[in-house]
Design an enzyme around this catalytic site. Sequence first.
Site, PDB file in Angstrom:
ATOM      1  N   HIS A   1      55.422  44.320  42.631  1.00  0.00           N
ATOM      2  CA  HIS A   1      54.426  43.245  42.521  1.00  0.00           C
ATOM      3  C   HIS A   1      53.128  43.776  41.938  1.00  0.00           C
ATOM      4  O   HIS A   1      52.898  44.983  41.901  1.00  0.00           O
ATOM      5  CB  HIS A   1      54.139  42.613  43.892  1.00  0.00           C
ATOM      6  CG  HIS A   1      55.198  41.649  44.340  1.00  0.00           C
ATOM      7  ND1 HIS A   1      56.325  42.061  45.011  1.00  0.00           N
ATOM      8  CD2 HIS A   1      55.314  40.299  44.191  1.00  0.00           C
ATOM      9  CE1 HIS A   1      57.094  41.004  45.268  1.00  0.00           C
ATOM     10  NE2 HIS A   1      56.498  39.916  44.775  1.00  0.00           N
TER      11      HIS A   1
ATOM     12  N   LYS B   1      48.428  42.491  45.590  1.00  0.00           N
ATOM     13  CA  LYS B   1      49.221  42.008  46.739  1.00  0.00           C
ATOM     14  C   LYS B   1      48.856  42.778  48.002  1.00  0.00           C
ATOM     15  O   LYS B   1      48.723  43.997  47.969  1.00  0.00           O
ATOM     16  CB  LYS B   1      50.722  42.146  46.435  1.00  0.00           C
ATOM     17  CG  LYS B   1      51.589  41.528  47.501  1.00  0.00           C
ATOM     18  CD  LYS B   1      52.996  41.267  47.025  1.00  0.00           C
ATOM     19  CE  LYS B   1      53.857  40.676  48.127  1.00  0.00           C
ATOM     20  NZ  LYS B   1      53.407  39.354  48.586  1.00  0.00           N
TER      21      LYS B   1
HETATM   22  P1  NAD Z   1      45.256  35.036  46.637  1.00  0.00           P
HETATM   23  O1  NAD Z   1      44.602  36.129  47.414  1.00  0.00           O
HETATM   24  O2  NAD Z   1      45.008  34.937  45.176  1.00  0.00           O
HETATM   25  O3  NAD Z   1      44.921  33.615  47.305  1.00  0.00           O
HETATM   26  C1  NAD Z   1      44.828  33.387  48.690  1.00  0.00           C
HETATM   27  C2  NAD Z   1      43.735  32.349  48.883  1.00  0.00           C
HETATM   28  O4  NAD Z   1      43.717  31.940  50.254  1.00  0.00           O
HETATM   29  C3  NAD Z   1      42.338  32.904  48.559  1.00  0.00           C
HETATM   30  O5  NAD Z   1      41.688  32.022  47.677  1.00  0.00           O
HETATM   31  C4  NAD Z   1      41.662  32.978  49.913  1.00  0.00           C
HETATM   32  O6  NAD Z   1      40.255  32.790  49.844  1.00  0.00           O
HETATM   33  C5  NAD Z   1      42.352  31.821  50.634  1.00  0.00           C
HETATM   34  N1  NAD Z   1      42.186  31.893  52.080  1.00  0.00           N
HETATM   35  C6  NAD Z   1      42.195  32.976  52.889  1.00  0.00           C
HETATM   36  N2  NAD Z   1      41.913  32.613  54.158  1.00  0.00           N
HETATM   37  C7  NAD Z   1      41.731  31.288  54.154  1.00  0.00           C
HETATM   38  C8  NAD Z   1      41.391  30.326  55.162  1.00  0.00           C
HETATM   39  N3  NAD Z   1      41.179  30.690  56.432  1.00  0.00           N
HETATM   40  N4  NAD Z   1      41.278  29.035  54.797  1.00  0.00           N
HETATM   41  C9  NAD Z   1      41.482  28.650  53.522  1.00  0.00           C
HETATM   42  N5  NAD Z   1      41.778  29.507  52.516  1.00  0.00           N
HETATM   43  C10 NAD Z   1      41.914  30.816  52.831  1.00  0.00           C
HETATM   44  O7  NAD Z   1      46.824  35.224  46.915  1.00  0.00           O
HETATM   45  P2  NAD Z   1      48.048  34.557  46.139  1.00  0.00           P
HETATM   46  O8  NAD Z   1      48.631  35.528  45.169  1.00  0.00           O
HETATM   47  O9  NAD Z   1      47.700  33.178  45.694  1.00  0.00           O
HETATM   48  O10 NAD Z   1      49.122  34.464  47.332  1.00  0.00           O
HETATM   49  C11 NAD Z   1      48.833  33.738  48.519  1.00  0.00           C
HETATM   50  C12 NAD Z   1      50.004  33.906  49.492  1.00  0.00           C
HETATM   51  O11 NAD Z   1      51.185  33.324  48.931  1.00  0.00           O
HETATM   52  C13 NAD Z   1      50.369  35.384  49.776  1.00  0.00           C
HETATM   53  O12 NAD Z   1      50.757  35.477  51.126  1.00  0.00           O
HETATM   54  C14 NAD Z   1      51.533  35.637  48.845  1.00  0.00           C
HETATM   55  O13 NAD Z   1      52.372  36.682  49.258  1.00  0.00           O
HETATM   56  C15 NAD Z   1      52.231  34.289  48.913  1.00  0.00           C
HETATM   57  N6  NAD Z   1      53.136  33.954  47.790  1.00  0.00           N
HETATM   58  C16 NAD Z   1      54.270  33.321  48.136  1.00  0.00           C
HETATM   59  C17 NAD Z   1      55.133  32.877  47.160  1.00  0.00           C
HETATM   60  C18 NAD Z   1      56.346  32.088  47.584  1.00  0.00           C
HETATM   61  O14 NAD Z   1      57.130  31.635  46.714  1.00  0.00           O
HETATM   62  N7  NAD Z   1      56.520  31.844  48.892  1.00  0.00           N
HETATM   63  C19 NAD Z   1      54.862  33.104  45.807  1.00  0.00           C
HETATM   64  C20 NAD Z   1      53.669  33.769  45.484  1.00  0.00           C
HETATM   65  C21 NAD Z   1      52.795  34.179  46.488  1.00  0.00           C
END
Ligand code: NAD
Length: 269
Positions: free
Chosen positions: A158, A162
């Site tokens: 990744h 991450k």
């Molecule tokens: P990122 O860090 O770019 O985004 C996360 C967002 O959540 C940030 O903007 C952060 O400020 C916000 N956040 C944190 N705490 C919060 C709260 N208390 N209230 C509201 N917002 C809050 O990360 P990303 O790459 O977008 O990934 C996010 C999550 O999704 C990770 O856990 C990642 O592993 C997961 N993910 C899952 C899949 C899937 O298919 N299930 C695919 C991609 C990413």
Amino acid sequence: MSENIRVVVTGVSGRMGQMILAGVCSNTKTRLVGAIEREGHDWIGKDVGMVSGSTNLGIEVSADPASVFKDADAIIDFSAPKASVQFSILAAELGIVHVIGTTGFSDHELVSIGNSGKKAKIIRAGNMSLGVNLLVQMTKRVAAILDDDFDIEIIETHHNKKVDAPSGTAIMLGDAAADGRQVALSKVRDSGRDGITAVRNKGDIGFVSVRGGDVVGEHDVLFAAAGERIILRHIATDRAIFVRGALKAVEWGILQAPGEYSMEDVLGL
Ligand code: NAD
């Protein structure tokens, strides 16, 4: 329920949040009714369309999920574990759909989400793509066919931003392999090798996490025996695959009774 499914996007400024926002706004079956970010974020109080570099959408980014969720049929949530647990409690109070893409939950947090699933319609998956969910099925089947002369290793790569390792997808694949072998993953999991580790235990399922650059997500499931290897591989090149899965999950979830579901349920695999 209104004509369109009313959706709130959480973690809206994040890599996934931004893509989900665009997906919800362009999908004919969904309507954006709220956007959530963490307390103290620069975007709070600003129009979510404007701060995302598009047009005014008439929706301010909020740090108050309890009041925003009241007007929603569904939440699409790719944020952080602690936040997602809180969101699922609120979703349960309202009996609405909570699509959870967030990964990296502790066992304790997963129990809490399971409790919320008694009243909310929760669809949680470490990976929302069709391809990965097919890979999960294939992994289970191959692991059930091959005995433990085949060492199983899960290798995931990744981007360098991450925060959790191994990835949620790698854990899904490890669970599938363990299921295929009819053992609990917790009994055979081997993560984070370093130093003099001694020889590999027969039957262990190993995890390797590679981090670098802007890789969206790559997963190999390696079955290695003396004289031959099988590798099942999925390569994600565009986060749009997760957006498509999340929107499908919302449309499916709205028709279900409360419960905790997976993408395998949504996709009928
Ligand atoms: P990122 O860090 O770019 O985004 C996360 C967002 O959540 C940030 O903007 C952060 O400020 C916000 N956040 C944190 N705490 C919060 C709260 N208390 N209230 C509201 N917002 C809050 O990360 P990303 O790459 O977008 O990934 C996010 C999550 O999704 C990770 O856990 C990642 O592993 C997961 N993910 C899952 C899949 C899937 O298919 N299930 C695919 C991609 C990413």
